[in-house]
Design an enzyme around this catalytic site. Structure first.
Site, PDB file in Angstrom:
ATOM      1  CG  ASP A  12      -1.876  -1.142   1.288  1.00 17.53           C
ATOM      2  OD1 ASP A  12      -1.519  -2.223   0.777  1.00 17.53           O
ATOM      3  OD2 ASP A  12      -2.969  -0.990   1.879  1.00 17.53           O
TER       4      ASP A  12
ATOM      5  CD  GLU B 118      -6.351   0.537   0.734  1.00 19.61           C
ATOM      6  OE1 GLU B 118      -7.550   0.440   0.455  1.00 19.61           O
ATOM      7  OE2 GLU B 118      -5.902   0.356   1.870  1.00 19.61           O
ATOM      8  CG  ASN B 119      -3.898   3.539   1.870  1.00 18.27           C
ATOM      9  OD1 ASN B 119      -3.478   2.383   1.782  1.00 18.27           O
ATOM     10  ND2 ASN B 119      -5.002   3.860   2.509  1.00 18.27           N
TER      11      ASN B 119
ATOM     12  CG  ASN C  43     -10.251  -0.536   2.914  1.00 17.85           C
ATOM     13  OD1 ASN C  43      -9.201  -1.081   2.566  1.00 17.85           O
ATOM     14  ND2 ASN C  43     -10.304   0.326   3.897  1.00 17.85           N
ATOM     15  CG  HIS C  44      -9.151   3.639   1.903  1.00 20.12           C
ATOM     16  ND1 HIS C  44     -10.173   4.065   2.714  1.00 20.12           N
ATOM     17  CD2 HIS C  44      -8.178   3.171   2.719  1.00 20.12           C
ATOM     18  CE1 HIS C  44      -9.827   3.861   3.989  1.00 20.12           C
ATOM     19  NE2 HIS C  44      -8.628   3.316   4.015  1.00 20.12           N
TER      20      HIS C  44
ATOM     21  CG  HIS D   2      -6.897  -4.501   0.504  1.00 19.09           C
ATOM     22  ND1 HIS D   2      -5.671  -3.902   0.453  1.00 19.09           N
ATOM     23  CD2 HIS D   2      -7.699  -3.654   1.181  1.00 19.09           C
ATOM     24  CE1 HIS D   2      -5.731  -2.721   1.060  1.00 19.09           C
ATOM     25  NE2 HIS D   2      -6.967  -2.555   1.521  1.00 19.09           N
TER      26      HIS D   2
ATOM     27  CG  HIS E  26      -6.715  -3.572   4.964  1.00 20.05           C
ATOM     28  ND1 HIS E  26      -7.274  -2.356   4.617  1.00 20.05           N
ATOM     29  CD2 HIS E  26      -7.263  -3.901   6.169  1.00 20.05           C
ATOM     30  CE1 HIS E  26      -8.133  -1.987   5.575  1.00 20.05           C
ATOM     31  NE2 HIS E  26      -8.130  -2.901   6.524  1.00 20.05           N
TER      32      HIS E  26
ATOM     33  CG  HIS F 265      -1.133   0.312   5.890  1.00 17.41           C
ATOM     34  ND1 HIS F 265      -1.412   1.657   5.878  1.00 17.41           N
ATOM     35  CD2 HIS F 265      -1.847  -0.210   4.844  1.00 17.41           C
ATOM     36  CE1 HIS F 265      -2.251   1.949   4.905  1.00 17.41           C
ATOM     37  NE2 HIS F 265      -2.535   0.830   4.259  1.00 17.41           N
TER      38      HIS F 265
HETATM   39 FE   LIG Z   1      -4.046   0.507   2.771  1.00 15.95          FE
HETATM   40 FE   LIG Z   2      -7.132  -0.997   2.936  1.00 14.23          FE
END
Ligand SMILES: [Fe+2]
Ligand SMILES: [Fe+2]
Length: 266
Positions: free
Chosen positions: A12, A43-44, A71-72, A154, A179, A181
């Protein structure tokens, strides 16, 4: 006949600092590991949550083959049409079919076809459809179209990620978790020849709390009050794994790549 293939997967990417860390380290990583493919979870990447077309394009321009999300995915509206149009960016395959984007793709380099599948866990996650059934459906759809397959699972729960590793062992080249991290210490080859790790970790500031400025994260935890979160800029690292395969969907090595950003960025 498949030659040895190496896949570099980068966990990520958190915020501008994470993106700059990837861009700064990629040339050296490329030279050192000679990866045939580079896949990143993005995703981040946009300010700590979600991704924008501009950032995705920057990553592709730097030589990234596929971007996975999580999820983001839908934080920034401008990414919605891009998710439908750009083949090489993936949101979890087990999101609802009505949600923008798609969950797997195949990219080809030097006659090797790499399939990539993005999945979201169902435990403590907001995915509309079951991960395990969708993994099977994606593999079925990719049959005869791929030489190697990488799955980004994830998910929040370690159990669900370990379960997915066993579920896909022998059918894919690698199952890598994202996910949380935080990189886990269980990178290994499963008996069927699938490389596995529960979490690759993140590419971003280790000086925060999984990416967030630590004083803000700690204040939120201590006060139980809503606090505006910003991405920390402290102590950026790249967390990834290098997977080596020697034949179709058969890994022979997985090693963690845990590297601080270059001196000038720290
Ligand atoms: Fe993430
Ligand atoms: Fe995530």
């Amino acid at each position: 006949m498949i030659e040895t293939v190496r896949i570099l997967f980068i966990g990520d990417i958190v915020g501008g600092i994470g993106k700059r860390t990837v861009l700064a380290l990629l040339p050296a990583l490329r030279e050192r590991y000679e990866p045939g493919f580079i896949v990143v979870n993005g995703e981040n990447a946009a300010g700590g949550i979600g991704i924008t077309p501009k950032i995705a394009n920057e990553l592709f321009a730097a030589g990234v083959d596929v971007i996975t999300l999580g999820n983001h995915t839908y934080r920034h509206r401008e990414i919605y049409p891009y998710l439908d149009e750009e083949e090489r960016i993936l949101r979890p395959a087990n999101f609802l079919r009505s949600q923008p984007g798609h969950g797997w793709c195949v990219v080809t380099r030097d006659d090797v076809r790499l399939g990539v599948v993005s999945l979201s866990g169902n435990l403590f996650m907001n995915a509309g459809r079951p991960a395990f059934a969708e993994a099977d459906a994606a593999l079925h759809a990719m049959q005869d179209k791929t030489d190697q397959i990488l799955v980004d699972m994830h998910a929040e729960a370690t159990s669900e990620k370990v379960g997915m590793g066993w579920h896909l062992d022998g059918r894919v080249t690698a199952v890598v978790g994202t996910h949380t991290h935080i990189p886990t210490a269980d990178a290994r080859l499963l008996p069927g020849g699938t490389a596995y790790i529960t979490d690759v970790g993140m590419t971003g500031p280790r000086g925060g709390v999984i990416g967030v400025k630590r004083e803000q994260a700690v204040e939120a935890m201590a006060t139980r009050m809503p606090i505006k979160f910003e991405t920390s800029a402290e102590d950026p690292w790249l967390n990834g794994v290098l997977i080596t395969a020697d034949g179709p969907r058969h890994a022979v090595a997985i090693e963690q790549v845990l590297t601080p950003a270059p001196e000038g960025m720290r």
